[in-house]
Design a protein around this motif. Structure first.
Motif, PDB file in Angstrom:
ATOM      1  N   ALA A   2       0.860  -1.199   0.000  1.00 18.46           N
ATOM      2  CA  ALA A   2       0.000   0.000   0.000  1.00 18.46           C
ATOM      3  C   ALA A   2       0.895   1.248   0.000  1.00 18.46           C
ATOM      4  O   ALA A   2       1.972   1.252   0.584  1.00 18.46           O
ATOM      5  CB  ALA A   2      -0.870  -0.005   1.260  1.00 18.46           C
ATOM      6  N   THR A   3       0.502   2.298  -0.699  1.00 16.01           N
ATOM      7  CA  THR A   3       1.337   3.508  -0.809  1.00 16.01           C
ATOM      8  C   THR A   3       1.261   4.338   0.471  1.00 16.01           C
ATOM      9  O   THR A   3       2.228   4.929   0.871  1.00 16.01           O
ATOM     10  CB  THR A   3       0.808   4.353  -1.995  1.00 16.01           C
ATOM     11  N   SER A   4       0.101   4.415   1.143  1.00 17.01           N
ATOM     12  CA  SER A   4       0.028   5.268   2.339  1.00 17.01           C
ATOM     13  C   SER A   4       0.831   4.630   3.467  1.00 17.01           C
ATOM     14  O   SER A   4       1.236   3.467   3.397  1.00 17.01           O
ATOM     15  CB  SER A   4      -1.435   5.388   2.780  1.00 17.01           C
ATOM     16  N   ALA A   5       1.046   5.420   4.520  1.00 18.44           N
ATOM     17  CA  ALA A   5       1.823   4.922   5.650  1.00 18.44           C
ATOM     18  C   ALA A   5       1.039   3.826   6.367  1.00 18.44           C
ATOM     19  O   ALA A   5       1.615   2.966   7.042  1.00 18.44           O
ATOM     20  CB  ALA A   5       2.105   6.078   6.594  1.00 18.44           C
ATOM     21  N   ARG A   6      -0.290   3.826   6.253  1.00 18.10           N
ATOM     22  CA  ARG A   6      -1.104   2.854   6.958  1.00 18.10           C
ATOM     23  C   ARG A   6      -1.156   1.538   6.199  1.00 18.10           C
ATOM     24  O   ARG A   6      -1.154   1.508   4.976  1.00 18.10           O
ATOM     25  CB  ARG A   6      -2.524   3.396   7.173  1.00 18.10           C
ATOM     26  N   ARG A   7      -1.161   0.438   6.908  1.00 18.14           N
ATOM     27  CA  ARG A   7      -1.265  -0.865   6.303  1.00 18.14           C
ATOM     28  C   ARG A   7      -2.661  -1.081   5.734  1.00 18.14           C
ATOM     29  O   ARG A   7      -3.650  -0.583   6.273  1.00 18.14           O
ATOM     30  CB  ARG A   7      -0.955  -1.941   7.356  1.00 18.14           C
ATOM     31  N   LYS A   8      -2.729  -1.842   4.630  1.00 19.28           N
ATOM     32  CA  LYS A   8      -4.010  -2.140   3.966  1.00 19.28           C
ATOM     33  C   LYS A   8      -4.256  -3.633   4.073  1.00 19.28           C
ATOM     34  O   LYS A   8      -3.453  -4.440   3.608  1.00 19.28           O
ATOM     35  CB  LYS A   8      -3.947  -1.704   2.501  1.00 19.28           C
ATOM     36  N   ILE A   9      -5.373  -3.977   4.710  1.00  9.89           N
ATOM     37  CA  ILE A   9      -5.702  -5.387   4.962  1.00  9.89           C
ATOM     38  C   ILE A   9      -7.003  -5.718   4.241  1.00  9.89           C
ATOM     39  O   ILE A   9      -8.040  -5.072   4.499  1.00  9.89           O
ATOM     40  CB  ILE A   9      -5.858  -5.640   6.474  1.00  9.89           C
ATOM     41  N   ALA A  10      -6.964  -6.672   3.346  1.00  9.68           N
ATOM     42  CA  ALA A  10      -8.165  -7.036   2.578  1.00  9.68           C
ATOM     43  C   ALA A  10      -8.753  -8.327   3.126  1.00  9.68           C
ATOM     44  O   ALA A  10      -8.057  -9.347   3.231  1.00  9.68           O
ATOM     45  CB  ALA A  10      -7.815  -7.209   1.099  1.00  9.68           C
ATOM     46  N   LEU A  11     -10.020  -8.267   3.502  1.00  6.61           N
ATOM     47  CA  LEU A  11     -10.732  -9.439   4.028  1.00  6.61           C
ATOM     48  C   LEU A  11     -11.638  -9.949   2.925  1.00  6.61           C
ATOM     49  O   LEU A  11     -12.587  -9.260   2.517  1.00  6.61           O
ATOM     50  CB  LEU A  11     -11.543  -9.054   5.269  1.00  6.61           C
ATOM     51  N   GLY A  31      -4.699  -1.579  10.846  1.00  7.50           N
ATOM     52  CA  GLY A  31      -4.591  -1.087   9.471  1.00  7.50           C
ATOM     53  C   GLY A  31      -5.964  -0.734   8.937  1.00  7.50           C
ATOM     54  O   GLY A  31      -6.970  -0.892   9.635  1.00  7.50           O
ATOM     55  N   ASP A  32      -5.989  -0.241   7.702  1.00  6.20           N
ATOM     56  CA  ASP A  32      -7.271   0.073   7.059  1.00  6.20           C
ATOM     57  C   ASP A  32      -7.786  -1.181   6.354  1.00  6.20           C
ATOM     58  O   ASP A  32      -7.018  -1.886   5.696  1.00  6.20           O
ATOM     59  CB  ASP A  32      -7.109   1.229   6.076  1.00  6.20           C
TER      60      ASP A  32
END
Ligand code: TXD
Length: 313
Positions: A2-11, A31-32
């Motif tokens: 993910a480009t943002s500093a926040r982690r991206k978690i896909a469920l 994360g988001d």
């Protein structure tokens, strides 16, 4: 990534476990979340409900519900529950035909939108579904892991703590093998604050706890009548995700791809591993006695037969 500093978690799957994981991840601010499902509107409704909880729970993470794979693009980590769950009278293995078709679809999409991602598979029959996910994505074994042993071990630890009236934090244990009735609880390696379990409980009580652990999933299916366990699987999968994303080095049994360890070649089986930034970083070898080894080999054979029923990808 993910480009943002926040982690991206896909469920992938927004059902009982998926929705519960979204809630836990939001509360932990891990994360988001992208909450994906094929059912129109359902992930969006659950996501909106979770977002409206944020002010009250002082949370700024986000949950986005979607039916579009494009929203999952570049996620750092996927947790897959897509598939059907058991109903009373069904075995985990009964799900293989339907869930294999679903898992193949899901794995192809993950490969396309996030080729560098980690994948935690939950869908049953777990050992076959994680195998299929690795086959179809072609991802390295370190980045595709199955959640089952963490749950089976959590169940065993709960039953021990409940029996002894001690904190769950004091109970250390391990359950190996496939995620089914042939799983292998290891009482010899269980301790309560370092005190061997076998000095605290009789052999009969220990066997009773081991047996209840083996059928714990079915016990809940029988009680719920409409589906299977979801709070405990969700919590275990999120803890695995947290260990990978935060490099926590959690040691827990997981369905990991073995290439010679325990004498197993080219199969996913539940063994103790270390989960960190590299995914499955270490596979730990336990010195099993003859009885434990025979039970493990029997479980491996069941997994091998289950996997052999998968149509070649
Ligand atoms: O320890 C373990 N690994 C097990 C796993 C513990 C408990 C449950 N176990 C299995 O997880 C269970 O037997 C199921 O195979 C999965 C998911 O259980 P859950 O209780 O979450 O099932 P639900 O509530 O039916 O949710 C599954 C969702 C549902 O909303 C479907 O619409 C969706 O999966 N689904 C899909 N999502 C994405 N893509 C596709 N193709 C798809 N097909 C169905």
């Amino acid at each position: 990534m993910a480009t943002s500093a926040r982690r991206k978690i896909a469920l992938i799957g927004a059902g009982n476990i998926g929705g519960t994981m979204a809630h836990i991840i939001l509360e932990k601010d891990l994360g988001d979340v992208i909450l994906f499902d094929v059912v129109d509107g359902m992930p969006q409704g659950k996501a909106l409900d979770l977002m409206e909880m944020r002010p009250t729970a002082h949370l700024d993470g986000t949950v986005t519900g979607t039916n579009s794979w494009d929203d999952c693009r570049d996620a750092d980590l996927f947790i897959v529950t897509a598939g059907i769950a058991r109903k009373p009278g069904m075995s985990r293995d009964d799900l293989i035909a339907t869930n294999s078709r679903i898992m193949t679809d899901v794995a192809n999409h993950i490969k396309e939108v996030a080729p560098a991602a980690f994948i935690i598979v939950i869908s049953n029959p777990l050992d076959a579904m994680v195998t299929l996910c690795k086959r179809v994505t072609g991802f390295p074994k370190q980045r595709v892991v199955g959640m089952a042993g963490a749950l089976d071990t959590s169940r065993f630890r709960h039953f021990v703590a409940e029996e002894l009236g001690v904190s769950v934090d004091n109970v250390s244990a391990s359950v190996m093998g496939g995620h089914g009735d042939t799983m292998v609880p290891l009482p010899r390696f269980c301790s309560v604050a370092g005190i061997p379990l076998q000095s605290l409980l009789t052999a009969e009580r220990i066997e009773a706890i081991a047996n209840r652990t083996r059928v714990a999933g079915g016990e809940i299916v029988k009680l719920l009548k409409t589906g299977s366990a979801f709070y405990s699987p969700a919590a275990c999968a999120v803890r695995m995700a947290e260990s990978i994303l935060l490099d926590r080095k959690w040691v827990t049994p997981c369905a990991a791809y073995l290439e010679g360890e325990y004498g197993v070649q080219g199969l996913y089986v539940g063994v103790p591993v270390t989960l960190g930034a590299g995914g499955v970083e270490t596979i730990h070898i336990i010195d099993l006695n003859d009885e434990e080894r025979a039970a493990f080999d029997k479980s491996v054979q069941h997994v091998r037969e289950l996997v052999s029923s998968l149509t070649p990808a």
